[in-house]
Enzyme design. Structure first.
Site, PDB file in Angstrom:
ATOM      1  N   TYR A 195       7.419  -2.502   1.856  1.00  0.00           N
ATOM      2  CA  TYR A 195       6.775  -1.218   2.150  1.00  0.00           C
ATOM      3  C   TYR A 195       5.308  -1.416   2.577  1.00  0.00           C
ATOM      4  O   TYR A 195       4.864  -0.899   3.598  1.00  0.00           O
ATOM      5  CB  TYR A 195       6.851  -0.297   0.917  1.00  0.00           C
TER       6      TYR A 195
ATOM      7  N   GLU B  12      -3.168   1.024   0.161  1.00  0.00           N
ATOM      8  CA  GLU B  12      -1.720   0.935  -0.075  1.00  0.00           C
ATOM      9  C   GLU B  12      -1.402   0.305  -1.430  1.00  0.00           C
ATOM     10  O   GLU B  12      -0.501   0.737  -2.126  1.00  0.00           O
ATOM     11  CB  GLU B  12      -1.039   0.145   1.050  1.00  0.00           C
TER      12      GLU B  12
ATOM     13  N   ASP C  10       9.331   4.448   1.349  1.00  0.00           N
ATOM     14  CA  ASP C  10       8.914   4.571  -0.047  1.00  0.00           C
ATOM     15  C   ASP C  10       9.653   5.759  -0.662  1.00  0.00           C
ATOM     16  O   ASP C  10      10.571   6.314  -0.055  1.00  0.00           O
ATOM     17  CB  ASP C  10       7.392   4.733  -0.151  1.00  0.00           C
TER      18      ASP C  10
END
Length: 346
Positions: free
Chosen positions: A116, A33, A134
């Site tokens: 996020y 991520e 996102d």
């Protein structure tokens, strides 16, 4: 069939086989991520594989030096991500015994982890019911529901998160989050999506109203600053050179570079040669200065365009604290300097 079910069905048929998807271990999920912020999957995947090979556990990453981490990150850009990654790994390894927090609120407290990323880790690792929002999610939801809220506004995140929360199946949030992100990445793409093959082409509000290319609404153009960098690539009688570490806050913090002359505009030979002698080589005689590239290399960052020239400077005698070619290649550099070294210094 409702939005969520249709989306998940599409995902199960179309999803890419990505190395971080076959696990609920928060460590590789977190790594992926962080790497995929501002970075496409195709570019980020080799870096993910390099990191998990070099640092199979969070303890390995924590034990590495910052230079090792930056060297492996070289070329991915946005280097503060790598520095934060390293600091967070050290914190989790030493203060949390290597165990990631198991919920969204505690994940948010970690350095480098925003809303996020916290939502992604919490849902993918622990199936917590938190929607990820996102760029992909903004795009899919704004088009499907014809939401004209400007996504550059701070309030937009709240509005889209609330909308995603209504849609997320409470028994399988991880699957829904993966699905909506993948759908935005593969099908509902920013430019010229192929709406004729889209599973939502009978229910998408933007398509019905011919507004697909107008959504999402995003104002605020980034003001780009032009900077002019002249790099001094010195070489002494031993073929040694010198480099320096960028310690100031800002771009490329803690990466290495050649001695730098930053000027107000693109400068020619006469101006640069005088500056080089005065600022860097008072103790050495310069035997020659050559302009390596007469046209500046333009290196584009999100808020800055760097106009870069490399100047090859031959020095009489030995440079104080000079390093050889092999040592030079072991340091982490911004990619534009790394490419110059690989191409021009053989």
């Amino acid at each position: 069939m409702n939005f969520s079910n249709l989306l998940i069905k599409w995902y199960l048929q179309n999803k890419r086989d990505l190395p971080w998807r076959n696990t609920t271990d928060p460590y590789p999920i977190w790594l992926s991520e962080i790497m995929l912020q501002q970075t496409r999957v195709a570019q980020g995947t080799p870096y993910f594989l390099s990191f998990t090979t070099a640092f199979p556990t969070i303890f390995d990453l924590a034990a590495a030096s910052e230079e090792q981490v930056l060297k492996l990150w070289q070329g991915l850009g946005y280097y503060s991500r790598a520095r934060n990654l390293h600091k967070t790994a050290q914190y989790i390894a030493s203060d949390l015994n290597g165990i990631f927090p198991d919920n969204y609120n505690d994940l948010l407290k970690l350095k480098g982890i925003g809303e996020y990323t916290a939502a992604a880790i919490a849902s993918f690792s622990h199936n917590e019911v938190v929607p990820v929002v996102d760029g992909n999610v903004f795009r899919v939801l704004s088009r499907y529901f014809d939401v004209e809220t400007d996504i550059a506004q701070a309030s937009a995140k709240k509005e889209f998160t609330a909308l995603a929360f209504e849609l997320i199946p409470k028994d399988n949030p991880a699957l829904f989050n993966q699905a909506i992100m993948e759908f935005g990445a593969l099908q509902c793409v920013p430019k010229s999506p192929n709406c004729s093959i889209c599973i939502f082409n009978e229910s998408c509000a933007a398509l019905q109203k011919k507004k697909v290319d107008q959504l999402p609404v995003k104002s605020k153009k980034i003001k780009v600053r032009n900077r002019y960098f002249n790099y001094i690539v010195a070489s002494d009688e031993n073929q040694n050179t010198i480099i320096q570490k960028r310690t100031d806050k800002g771009i490329w913090h803690n990466l290495y570079e050649f001695p730098l002359l930053e000027t107000e505009k693109e400068e020619d030979f006469s101006f640069v040669s005088e500056q080089i002698q005065n600022e860097y080589f008072k103790e050495n005689k310069i035997s020659s200065i050559l302009e390596n590239n007469d046209k500046s290399i333009v290196h584009k960052l999100s808020h800055q365009h760097l106009h870069i020239k490399f100047w090859k400077v031959n020095i009489k005698g030995a440079i104080k604290e000079g390093i050889d070619q092999d040592t030079l290649r072991s340091f982490p550099f911004p990619i534009v300097i790394h490419n110059f070294i690989e191409k021009e210094l053989n």
